[in-house]
Design an enzyme around this catalytic site. Structure first.
Site, PDB file in Angstrom:
ATOM      1  N   HIS A 161     -37.374 -17.332  -1.569  1.00  0.00           N
ATOM      2  CA  HIS A 161     -37.011 -16.376  -2.749  1.00  0.00           C
ATOM      3  C   HIS A 161     -37.837 -16.806  -4.003  1.00  0.00           C
ATOM      4  CE1 HIS A 161     -35.224 -13.904  -5.531  1.00  0.00           C
ATOM      5  NE2 HIS A 161     -34.465 -14.713  -6.102  1.00  0.00           N
ATOM      6  N   HIS A 195     -39.594 -14.871  -7.857  1.00  0.00           N
ATOM      7  CA  HIS A 195     -39.602 -13.743  -8.742  1.00  0.00           C
ATOM      8  C   HIS A 195     -40.949 -13.614  -9.085  1.00  0.00           C
ATOM      9  CE1 HIS A 195     -35.343 -15.120 -10.408  1.00  0.00           C
ATOM     10  NE2 HIS A 195     -35.181 -14.291  -9.127  1.00  0.00           N
ATOM     11  N   ASP A 229     -51.386  -5.934   9.076  1.00  0.00           N
ATOM     12  CA  ASP A 229     -51.415  -6.932   9.932  1.00  0.00           C
ATOM     13  C   ASP A 229     -50.071  -7.937   9.651  1.00  0.00           C
ATOM     14  OD1 ASP A 229     -54.051  -6.733  10.813  1.00  0.00           O
ATOM     15  OD2 ASP A 229     -54.972  -7.850   9.551  1.00  0.00           O
TER      16      ASP A 229
END
Length: 229
Positions: free
Chosen positions: A107, A109, A132
């Site tokens: 994760h 930002h 791709d």
């Protein structure tokens, strides 16, 4: 589960080393600021419940070491470590519990991908590199509050309908998955790159879509032929 089973000790320690090293890739590729973002990796347990390794909450990147990593079960409960796990642990754990093919979750930002998430808009597949890597657009998941498995549920529901290893959680930012932590980090890097490129293209004019047949062909070649096997 209490403690690390002796049979998993070596695998857990190796995963801690990998996950700590992979966290250094996030600031290197300018995907995070301050203490935001996280990498996790599954530790498979053939004789019982799998585990995950993730960084503690609020720890600066320069302080991340293998010894600082924490281990949780797939309900998000702390199994080993002296610090509280990342606030995103419940989301990571839910992904592992419901997508057995996933071995790594990331994760960030990152600026451009998060800007698309703030608009609640998928990144259209207008680049061969996107075909791709993502097999189509990078999808948007619904708004979800951090702290429980709501984000994890939304990640799973969105990615089950997509070939993409990345999802833009609305008003939040990108989550990526992979066969291991390194693959998930690569997906995060590529997600930010295509988010930035397509954003710039839209400032210059209307990006041209790629025919679905070409997307399918490019995806198949890249996934099954490209590189060393």
């Amino acid at each position: 589960m209490t403690g690390i089973p002796a049979a998993l000790r070596t695998a857990v320690d190796a995963a801690k080393e990998r996950v700590a090293a992979l966290h250094a890739e996030l600031p290197r590729w300018e995907l995070v600021v301050w203490t935001a973002g996280n990498v996790s990796e599954r530790v498979s347990n053939p004789d019982g419940e799998d585990l995950l390794v993730i960084k503690p909450s609020g720890v600066a990147y320069e302080e991340i070491t293998a010894e600082a990593m924490v281990v949780c079960d797939l309900a998000g409960n702390l199994v080993e470590g002296e610090r509280s796990p990342s606030s995103d642990t419940a989301a990571h754990a839910y992904v592992y519990a419901n997508m057995p093919e996933v071995g790594g979750v990331v994760h960030t930002h990152s600026t451009y991908a998060t800007a698309w998430a703030a608009r609640g808009e998928e990144i259209p597949c207008v680049l061969t590199m996107m075909a791709d890597e993502f097999g189509g657009p990078v999808p948007v998941g619904p708004f979800a509050i951090i702290g429980d498995d709501s984000i994890g549920r939304s990640i799973v529901e969105t990615l089950r309908e997509s070939r993409s290893p990345a999802v833009l959680m609305r008003n939040h930012g990108p989550f990526t998955i992979g066969k291991d932590g390194r693959s998930a980090v690569k997906a995060a890097v590529m997600c930010e790159e295509v988010a930035r490129t397509v954003h710039i293209a839209r400032q210059l004019g209307q990006p041209q879509p790629i025919d679905q047949g070409h997307i399918d062909s490019l995806y198949d070649r890249y996934q099954n032929v490209y590189g060393q096997h």
